[in-house]
Design a protein around this motif. Structure first.
Motif, short mmCIF file in Angstrom:
data_model
loop_
_atom_site.label_atom_id
_atom_site.label_comp_id
_atom_site.label_asym_id
_atom_site.label_seq_id
_atom_site.Cartn_x
_atom_site.Cartn_y
_atom_site.Cartn_z
N LYS A 84 28.46 18.46 28.35
CA LYS A 84 28.96 18.24 27.00
C LYS A 84 28.71 16.78 26.67
N ASP A 85 27.82 16.54 25.71
CA ASP A 85 27.45 15.17 25.32
C ASP A 85 26.96 14.41 26.56
N ASN A 86 27.59 13.28 26.87
CA ASN A 86 27.15 12.44 28.00
C ASN A 86 27.83 12.82 29.32
N PHE A 87 28.61 13.90 29.30
CA PHE A 87 29.33 14.33 30.50
C PHE A 87 28.62 15.53 31.14
N TYR A 88 28.32 15.38 32.41
CA TYR A 88 27.66 16.43 33.19
C TYR A 88 28.56 16.78 34.37
N GLY A 89 28.48 18.04 34.80
CA GLY A 89 29.20 18.43 36.00
C GLY A 89 28.36 19.39 36.81
N VAL A 90 28.43 19.27 38.14
CA VAL A 90 27.76 20.21 39.04
C VAL A 90 28.78 20.72 40.04
N GLN A 91 28.82 22.04 40.23
CA GLN A 91 29.79 22.63 41.17
C GLN A 91 29.34 22.45 42.62
N PHE A 92 28.03 22.39 42.82
CA PHE A 92 27.48 22.21 44.17
C PHE A 92 27.52 20.73 44.56
N HIS A 93 27.13 20.46 45.80
CA HIS A 93 27.09 19.08 46.30
C HIS A 93 25.63 18.62 46.37
N PRO A 94 25.14 17.88 45.37
CA PRO A 94 23.74 17.45 45.42
C PRO A 94 23.47 16.57 46.63
N GLU A 95 24.48 15.81 47.06
CA GLU A 95 24.30 14.89 48.18
C GLU A 95 24.11 15.63 49.51
N LYS A 96 24.39 16.95 49.52
CA LYS A 96 24.21 17.76 50.74
C LYS A 96 23.15 18.84 50.53
N SER A 97 22.37 18.71 49.46
CA SER A 97 21.46 19.78 49.06
C SER A 97 19.99 19.42 49.24
N GLY A 98 19.68 18.54 50.19
CA GLY A 98 18.29 18.25 50.52
C GLY A 98 17.52 17.65 49.36
N ALA A 99 16.23 17.98 49.32
CA ALA A 99 15.33 17.34 48.34
C ALA A 99 15.72 17.67 46.90
N ALA A 100 16.14 18.90 46.64
CA ALA A 100 16.50 19.28 45.27
C ALA A 100 17.71 18.48 44.80
N GLY A 101 18.69 18.31 45.68
CA GLY A 101 19.89 17.55 45.32
C GLY A 101 19.58 16.08 45.11
N GLU A 102 18.71 15.53 45.94
CA GLU A 102 18.34 14.12 45.77
C GLU A 102 17.58 13.92 44.47
N ARG A 103 16.74 14.90 44.13
CA ARG A 103 16.02 14.81 42.85
C ARG A 103 17.01 14.79 41.68
N LEU A 104 18.05 15.62 41.78
CA LEU A 104 19.05 15.68 40.71
C LEU A 104 19.78 14.33 40.59
#
Length: 197
Positions: free
Chosen positions: A168-188
């Protein structure tokens, strides 16, 4: 530079380790004045949404966070805090994204918590630039944000569809843990750091 909201409810080590690997500079946000030092803000979180909200309220950061115009990313419980209400502790939350956080229904034959790798389908959004739809991310949660096409930018399925990511506007949320999600998480995380104010 990324500011990590340090309110005692996040597993900050795994996040800072990922930012170190990406060579993304960061620091800690402990007070309202600290919010001004950073171009991007991350709200981490593990554990209980009601308890996390109380800790965040105790820091005096709730209203200052609501008024931010710079990119903000909530991770896991940090994402849930952006919603109106959680069934976990029957807690009123920050109320930026007008959705509810609900408990998974184990009557659907699923194990709670939802733990492990799950693929997500995402919309065309700068947060997911160069991340293939269908990529797998790492989840650990018992509560989920109800699916709503207005705010949903990625969907996962566990017994039912739920929001894996919202905006919503400048606020984003992710339910998963990008920091534990390998290359895809690091890309995010890299994509988040590149979002413009």
């Amino acid at each position: 530079m990324i500011g990590i909201v340090n309110y005692g409810a996040g597993n900050i080590f795994s996040l800072t380790s990922a930012l170190d690997r990406l060579e993304l500079p960061y620091g800690m946000v402990n007070t309202e004045a600290d919010l001004d030092k950073y171009s991007h803000i991350i709200i981490p979180g593990v554990g209980h949404a009601g308890a996390a909200m109380k800790k965040l309220a105790d820091t005096g950061l709730v209203e200052p966070i609501k008024s931010l115009k710079k990119p903000v990313l909530g991770i896991c419980v940090g994402m849930q805090l952006l919603t109106d209400h959680s069934e976990e502790g029957d807690a009123e939350l920050i109320g930026i994204v007008p959705l509810k956080t609900r408990l998974f229904n184990k009557d659907q034959g699923i194990k709670i918590p939802h733990m492990g790798w799950n693929n997500i389908e995402h919309k065309n959004n700068l947060l997911f630039e160069d991340v293939k739809s269908g990529s797998q991310f790492y989840f650990v949660h018992s509560y989920f944000i109800e699916y709503n096409p207005t705010f949903d930018i990625a969907t996962a399925e566990y017994g039912q569809p739920f929001s894996a990511a919202v905006q919503k506007d400048n606020f984003y949320g992710v339910q998963f843990h990008p920091e534990k999600s390998g290359a895809a998480g690091e890309r995010l995380l890299k994509n988040f750091s590149n979002l413009k104010q």
